[in-house]
Design an enzyme around this catalytic site. Structure first.
Site, PDB file in Angstrom:
ATOM      1  N   ARG A  11       0.836  -1.185   0.000  1.00 11.15           N
ATOM      2  CA  ARG A  11       0.000   0.000   0.000  1.00 11.15           C
ATOM      3  C   ARG A  11       0.880   1.248   0.000  1.00 11.15           C
ATOM      4  O   ARG A  11       1.875   1.320   0.720  1.00 11.15           O
ATOM      5  CB  ARG A  11      -0.912   0.044   1.239  1.00 11.15           C
ATOM      6  N   HIS A  59       1.027  -0.027 -10.097  1.00 12.77           N
ATOM      7  CA  HIS A  59       0.068  -0.783  -9.293  1.00 12.77           C
ATOM      8  C   HIS A  59      -0.403  -2.038 -10.037  1.00 12.77           C
ATOM      9  O   HIS A  59      -1.606  -2.233 -10.271  1.00 12.77           O
ATOM     10  CB  HIS A  59      -1.124   0.095  -8.921  1.00 12.77           C
ATOM     11  N   GLU A  67      -1.860   8.218  -6.302  1.00 14.99           N
ATOM     12  CA  GLU A  67      -1.845   7.581  -7.612  1.00 14.99           C
ATOM     13  C   GLU A  67      -2.904   8.213  -8.506  1.00 14.99           C
ATOM     14  O   GLU A  67      -3.964   8.610  -8.018  1.00 14.99           O
ATOM     15  CB  GLU A  67      -2.085   6.070  -7.457  1.00 14.99           C
TER      16      GLU A  67
END
Length: 528
Positions: free
Chosen positions: A233, A280, A262
């Site tokens: 994370r 990601h 992000e």
């Protein structure tokens, strides 16, 4: 009876085959719906399947008069209003195991690419540079891999690290020495893992306790030349501290799949040649995408056919007559569990919950789940709830026992919770007082009367004149107001406890001042 399922985000046909095969289920895949269109469509459906694109808001849930279940083909459910779903009796399920292998493999891929500088070498070659000297890497064999968080993904990463003949040291709040030995790894504290690792990887949820877990102070403990991987994370690493540590040469390199904000297009970490990154992609494999869709599809079929679901996220609806009896105990049970969490730093091996008085004749399973939720909430945060609490306890190897007794200790109802660790047991008990609400009435062997909420300070001290005054004076000097005070003792002149409710959080420095007072044995601050 025929049920209708709406799929509002793209899912592969292989992923939804359990729905297609069910004789009593009709499936419609209609993607790219606006919120208004979804609100209009959902009225006629019994189930909704989504990925991350569809936002399942309260407005949509309340419009779905027939909706019984929402399936999230993935782990996170932040795009679903869980509170609204619970209030409206809609079960929410996800797929917590479907991306385990994918995320673990991606972590190892980044680890190896980081060690051998593969992206940098490839980029140089694309620039027509045959530069072997600059891109000399290091071997993983014989190096120490530090793993913080040994859940599903962390455990897989640790085993893969062993496969690369690395030494593995790990921290997890539920990792016992025996479990570590079974896995063939070393158990350590967070500090020991950080100080020992040549390569460090984190696999924890992002909680208040793990926010900036890797910060300036923690980096200072690391070996010079350490390399860091984060596929968990964004926000676990303090990015500014990492940037400076790489510039200063303390950290040799970092491989990042997640970022605090992000998309991370303009993140300055990406300007450093020692940093490699992916957008990601931890769960982005064909197999993982199919696996999560299959998992939630099976759960939808189970629920629509009257069976129990495997991966519930929220609390399923409970008959009103039962809920009316048990709901008043939910808050008390969770607070008892949360209180106990602060009494030990050791791994909890067993939880014993004793119910007495009028609780003998009530179905206590949901109350137990709330107790376990409170115990695990410090480590799992919002990921844990009263439905998945016992499941997660089982995953961590915790034994949960329920017991009913007629011994009420003069209370109409009483819940006593006891935890067992290597060093012994800790216990707390509470009751509901008619007209007054929940109370903690016992802490270990001490009788108290405490409202279980707010900022608390538990102080163990010698039972003698002046102890309470010294504590009060020190808090007054720090302008910390005492709202309530409870004291308890077993023997005159022996050990006693104070339980203070204060108006604000007490800092570590202030706690140390209390610890240093005469005849003070232990000071614990908590927020419950």
């Amino acid at each position: 009876m025929t049920y209708r399922v709406l799929i509002s985000d793209p899912l592969s046909e292989d992923g939804i085959y359990p729905l297609r095969e069910a004789e009593n289920i009709e499936v419609d895949m209609i993607t790219d719906l606006t919120p208004e269109q979804l609100k209009e469509k959902i009225v006629d459906y019994d189930a909704l399947l989504v990925r991350s694109q569809t936002k399942v808001t309260r407005e949509i849930i309340e419009a779905a008069e027939q909706l019984k279940i929402i399936g999230r083909a993935g782990v996170g459910v932040d795009n679903i209003d869980l509170e609204a779903a619970t209030e409206n009796g809609v079960v929410v399920v996800n797929a917590p195991d479907g991306n385990t292998n994918s995320a673990a493999e991606h972590t190892i891929a980044l680890l190896m690419a980081l060690a051998r500088k593969i992206p940098q070498a490839y980029y140089a070659l694309k620039q027509h540079k045959w530069d072997r000297k600059t891109h000399v890497g290091v071997e993983l064999k014989g190096k120490t891999l530090g793993v913080i968080g040994l859940g599903r993904i962390g455990r897989e990463v640790a085993l893969r690290g062993k496969g690369q003949r690395m030494n593995v040291i790990a921290y997890d709040p539920f990792l016992t020495k025996e479990k570590a030995e079974q896995l063939g790894i070393e158990q350590g504290t967070v500090e020991e893992v950080v100080e020992t690792a040549d390569f460090l990887t984190m696999h924890t949820p992002l909680l208040k306790e793990t926010k900036y877990l890797i910060n300036k102070e923690m980096i200072a403990r690391m070996k010079t030349g350490v390399q860091i991987v984060n596929c968990a994370r964004g926000g676990i690493i303090e990015e500014e501290a990492l940037y400076q540590a790489i510039v200063d040469g303390k950290v040799a390199g970092a491989a990042l799949d997640v970022f605090e904000e992000e998309p991370a297009i303009d993140n300055k970490l990406l300007e450093l040649p020692q940093v490699i990154a992916t957008p990601h992609l931890g769960a982005s494999t064909v197999e993982a995408q199919e696996s999560v869709a299959i998992d939630v599809s099976h759960d939808v079929v189970r629920l629509l056919n009257g069976d129990l679901v495997k991966n519930p996220v929220n609390m399923p609806s409970v008959p009103k007559d039962i809920m009316k009896k048990i709901e008043p105990y939910f808050y008390l049970a969770e607070k008892l569990g949360l209180f106990l969490t602060h009494l030990t730093d050791e791994v909890i091996e067993q939880i014993n919950i004793s119910y007495s008085g009028e609780l003998q004749d009530i179905e206590v399973g949901p109350i137990t789940r709330n107790t376990v939720k409170g115990l695990l909430k410090y480590h799992f945060g919002d990921h844990i709830n009263d439905v998945n609490a016992t499941y997660l306890a089982e995953q961590q190897g915790l034994i949960v026992n329920e017991h009913k007794t007629s011994d009420t200790k003069s209370f109409t109802n009483l819940i006593k919770v006891e935890i067992t660790t290597k060093s012994g047991t800790k216990a707390v008990a509470g009751t509901l007082l008619k007209g007054l609400g929940p109370r903690i009435v016992q802490v270990e062997d001490y009788s108290v009367d405490l409202v279980p909420e707010g900022h608390l300070i538990l102080i163990r001290h010698k039972d003698q004149p002046g102890a309470i005054g010294r504590v009060g004076s020190q808090l007054a000097k720090k302008d910390i107001n005492i709202a309530t005070m409870q004291v308890g003792r077993t023997d005159v002149g022996g050990e006693a406890i104070m339980l203070l409710t204060v108006d604000e959080k007490v800092t570590g420095e202030d706690l140390q001042i209390l610890v240093d007072l005469e005849d003070i044995y232990e000071v614990i601050a908590m927020k419950i």
